[in-house]
Scaffold this motif. Structure first.
Motif, short mmCIF file in Angstrom:
data_model
loop_
_atom_site.label_atom_id
_atom_site.label_comp_id
_atom_site.label_asym_id
_atom_site.label_seq_id
_atom_site.Cartn_x
_atom_site.Cartn_y
_atom_site.Cartn_z
N SER A 41 0.81 -1.21 0.00
CA SER A 41 0.00 0.00 0.00
C SER A 41 0.85 1.27 0.00
O SER A 41 1.98 1.27 0.48
CB SER A 41 -0.89 0.00 1.24
OG SER A 41 -1.69 1.15 1.28
N ASP A 42 0.27 2.34 -0.50
CA ASP A 42 0.92 3.65 -0.37
C ASP A 42 0.37 4.39 0.86
O ASP A 42 0.73 5.53 1.13
CB ASP A 42 0.73 4.48 -1.64
CG ASP A 42 -0.72 4.67 -2.02
OD1 ASP A 42 -1.61 4.30 -1.22
OD2 ASP A 42 -0.98 5.19 -3.12
N ASP A 43 -0.51 3.73 1.62
CA ASP A 43 -1.03 4.34 2.85
C ASP A 43 0.06 4.26 3.92
O ASP A 43 0.62 3.18 4.16
CB ASP A 43 -2.30 3.62 3.32
CG ASP A 43 -3.43 3.71 2.29
OD1 ASP A 43 -3.19 4.24 1.19
OD2 ASP A 43 -4.53 3.24 2.59
MG MG Z 1 -3.58 3.84 -0.89
#
Ligand code: MG
Ligand code: WAQ
Ligand code: MG
Ligand code: MG
Length: 255
Positions: A191-193
């Protein structure tokens, strides 16, 4: 009748005017479920950890029933890894098991880790060389038009695994559609979170969760689909983007 409901949100104006992407979501639901799913999407856009959206785009479209493809959910399991390094090693090993060459697997990790900005979609990489095969650049290939056929049953499958997070729920659906496509061998994702460090490798036989594919608080993330080099890219991309797919939950899963 089933409807596709889609939301994308941004901060600093619309995406097309340079706004920063905050969140996106999509469902395939019955008419009576539309309002509730829209409400959940709006809440998500206003409460995302990437920021509070000031632009929200909603799209509701009827789906032609004959176009819907039903597929099986990938079985979920979790690999052991307690650091990012061991996580990435486990990912490489699983990719190699899936039929990806070692060079391509290592290149995939490197290309995802090297993204200085989030892509909108995924990279298509050759499973033999690791070279990028799509021409979508920073945009990437966006998988769309998928959901579960039976949400309560799917929730139960995830709950039985102790997996209640929205990330997992969405990722298993996406990964199941991707692996149902001809030409795809495996997927690598994290994820890019900022705070979501668990990623996965998926292949035709399962969805393998890997704790720690990145460091906590890193904005880096992305997706790579490893495909056979002789794959017809146009046909593949059209399936991934446009074909409505409903996933039948699999009761017998590990986790
Ligand atoms: Mg994301
Ligand atoms: N199609 C293709 N690529 C996408 C899509 C999509 N619909 N949505 C996101 N991506 C790409 C894009 O480059 C994002 O930057 C990247 O994936 C990460 O997206 O079992 O939440 O939505 O616990 O942040 C894995 C769950 C969660 C693991 C992954 O990805 C587990 C996740 P995110
Ligand atoms: Mg997102
Ligand atoms: Mg997501």
């Amino acid at each position: 009748m089933l409807y596709s409901v889609k939301m994308r949100s941004a901060k600093g104006g619309a995406h097309e005017l340079g706004g920063k992407h905050i969140s996106g979501a999509e469902r395939i639901v019955n008419q009576e479920e539309i309002e509730r799913s829209v409400q959940a999407m709006i809440e998500r856009a206003f409460q995302h950890e990437r920021g509070c959206a000031d632009f929200i785009n909603l799209k509701i479209e009827q789906i032609v029933p004959q176009n819907i493809v039903y597929i099986r959910q990938l079985a979920i399991s979790t690999l052991a890894a307690d650091t990012m390094l061991s996580g990435r090693n486990a990912a490489v090993e699983k990719l190699i098991n899936s039929g990806v060459t070692k060079a391509a697997a290592l290149s995939g990790i490197e290309q995802l880790a090297g993204l200085s900005e989030s892509m909108h979609g995924a990279m298509l990489l050759s499973s033999t060389t690791g070279q990028r095969l799509d021409a979508a650049a920073q945009r990437g290939i966006r998988v769309s038009n998928m959901d579960v056929a039976d949400l309560p049953a799917y929730r139960m499958v995830l709950r039985n695994c102790g997996l209640l997070d929205m990330h997992v729920r969405e990722a298993v659906v996406l990964a199941s559609k991707v692996q149902s496509a001809a030409g795809v061998i495996a997927e690598l994702c994290w994820s890019d979170d900022l705070t979501y460090t668990t990623g996965y490798v998926a292949n035709k036989s399962g969805y393998y969760r890997i704790p720690h594919l990145k460091l906590l608080n890193s904005p880096n993330g992305g997706r790579a689909f490893f495909i056979k080099p002789d794959t017809n890219i146009e046909v593949l991309v059209s399936y991934l983007e446009n074909t409505p797919v409903l996933i039948r939950p699999q009761e017998k899963v590990g986790c």
